[in-house]
Write an enzyme that holds these catalytic residues in place. Structure first.
Site, short mmCIF file in Angstrom:
data_model
loop_
_atom_site.label_atom_id
_atom_site.label_comp_id
_atom_site.label_asym_id
_atom_site.label_seq_id
_atom_site.Cartn_x
_atom_site.Cartn_y
_atom_site.Cartn_z
N LYS A 27 -20.14 -48.69 -51.84
CA LYS A 27 -21.47 -48.53 -52.44
C LYS A 27 -22.43 -49.68 -52.12
CE LYS A 27 -20.38 -45.42 -56.24
NZ LYS A 27 -20.54 -45.15 -57.67
N ASN A 36 -25.39 -44.71 -54.06
CA ASN A 36 -24.36 -43.66 -53.96
C ASN A 36 -24.87 -42.42 -53.23
OD1 ASN A 36 -25.99 -42.39 -55.83
ND2 ASN A 36 -24.32 -41.73 -57.15
N GLY A 54 -18.12 -54.47 -63.28
CA GLY A 54 -17.98 -54.13 -61.87
C GLY A 54 -19.15 -53.28 -61.39
N ALA A 87 -19.70 -50.03 -61.32
CA ALA A 87 -20.20 -48.94 -62.17
C ALA A 87 -21.06 -49.50 -63.29
CB ALA A 87 -19.03 -48.14 -62.74
N GLY A 99 -16.31 -39.16 -68.95
CA GLY A 99 -17.42 -39.22 -67.99
C GLY A 99 -17.57 -38.00 -67.10
#
Ligand code: NAP
Length: 290
Positions: A68, A89, A132, A134, A258
């Site tokens: 990413k 992304n 991190g 995300a 999620g």
């Protein structure tokens, strides 16, 4: 729209990606023809892969772990959001040129996932566990959705401060002033804190880890829980199992994994590539069966 639209996702590993199935469902329901392939590409080949994919007529590419950040070396233009968070992304070939454009749909996907789970960020105290990729890709969208404060906690404490410093206080208007991003110690020691309305798990900790979820943190009986990770139909994630054990189950607190974010970030990518808002009513049964 005529002709097959060539799309894909690149990562390493990529075997378990649900993206091909999700985009196929979006396309069927939108009545357009796409080809969406998953590509396992190691870091050393990423740049040439991206160039070749778009030179060969690709219209859009999703990028997942671990590419990413590095994918930004292969693009010509980035959105203001990508400039802010330093990761993407969704890549797209700009119409009428060979230029490649990078955007990120993770943050907006999370907000749609939260709202679908009936969790409202406005004026709330939010805890993100994890610092991190995300976590960093959702902070900006969360900050824009007008919470009171976003606190960050991470196993490796030294990683939190650099993340916090990327997100200075954000002024909305008189009604929702000055949303701050702080580390958990600052929240606990310097804030007149209300306790968390919502706890978001943005770690990759799994079943076999010895992580004790936010031990000693001010979890209220009505705290909502949202896990960026998701499980298949039969299982629940370790975070969701832990969340269900917290406080009183009769407070109306919301607990969600999620899966919703996964569908919504995909839908936003699909819209970037095709201009069509797809039908997002996809169930786990449709993706995990067969
Ligand atoms: P990452 O960049 O590798 O970061 C991993 C984070 O998890 C780090 O903060 C790490 O802490 C923490 N961590 C790992 N193992 C831990 C443990 N045993 N105990 C405590 N903390 C632990 O990964 P990422 O890209 O941020 O992804 C995180 C998760 O989000 C993944 O599960 C991913 O599948 C999920 N995700 C979901 C969606 C969706 O659409 N639903 C989208 C994006 C990501 P340290 O810094 O201490 O190592």
């Amino acid at each position: 729209m005529s002709g097959i639209i060539k799309l894909g996702v690149v990562g390493d590993p990529i075997d378990h990606s649900l993206s091909p199935k999700i985009h196929k469902l979006f396309a069927e329901r939108a009545n357009i023809e796409i080809e969406y392939e998953a590509f396992n590409v190691v870091a050393a080949n990423l740049n040439s892969f991206i160039k070749n994919f778009f030179d060969d007529g690709g219209r859009g590419l999703n990028v997942t772990l671990p590419h990413k950040i590095d994918c930004l070396n292969s693009v010509d233009e980035i959105s203001p959001l990508v400039k802010k968070i330093g990761a993407a992304n969704t890549l797209k070939r700009l119409e009428g040129s060979n230029q490649i454009f990078a955007d990120s749909t993770d943050g907006a996907g999370l907000i749609n996932g939260l709202l679908e789970a009936r969790i409202t960020p406005i004026k709330s105290d939010i805890l993100i566990i994890g610092a991190g990729g995300a976590a960093q890709s959702i902070i900006h969208a969360l900050q824009n959705s007008c919470p009171r404060v976003i606190a960050i906690a991470n196993r490796t404490k030294g990683k939190v401060k650099p993340v916090v410093s990327r997100f200075p206080p954000l002024d909305h208007d008189d009604l929702f002033p000055n949303t701050q991003v702080v580390d958990i110690e600052t929240y606990l020691n310097e804030w007149d804190y209300q306790g968390f309305h919502t706890v978001i798990n943005a770690t990759s900790a799994r079943e076999d880890s010895n992580f004790i979820w936010c031990e000693l943190l001010p979890i209220e009986s009505a705290t909502n829980f949202y896990d960026l990770s998701y499980s298949n139909l039969e299982e629940i994630t370790p975070f969701i199992r832990w969340a269900r054990q917290q406080g009183n189950s009769n407070t109306g607190k919301k607990i969600s994994d999620g899966f919703g974010m996964l569908i919504h970030q995909a839908a936003l990518s699909f819209e970037i590539w095709t201009g069509i808002k797809p039908d997002t009513t996809i169930t786990k049964a449709e993706l995990f069966d067969g």
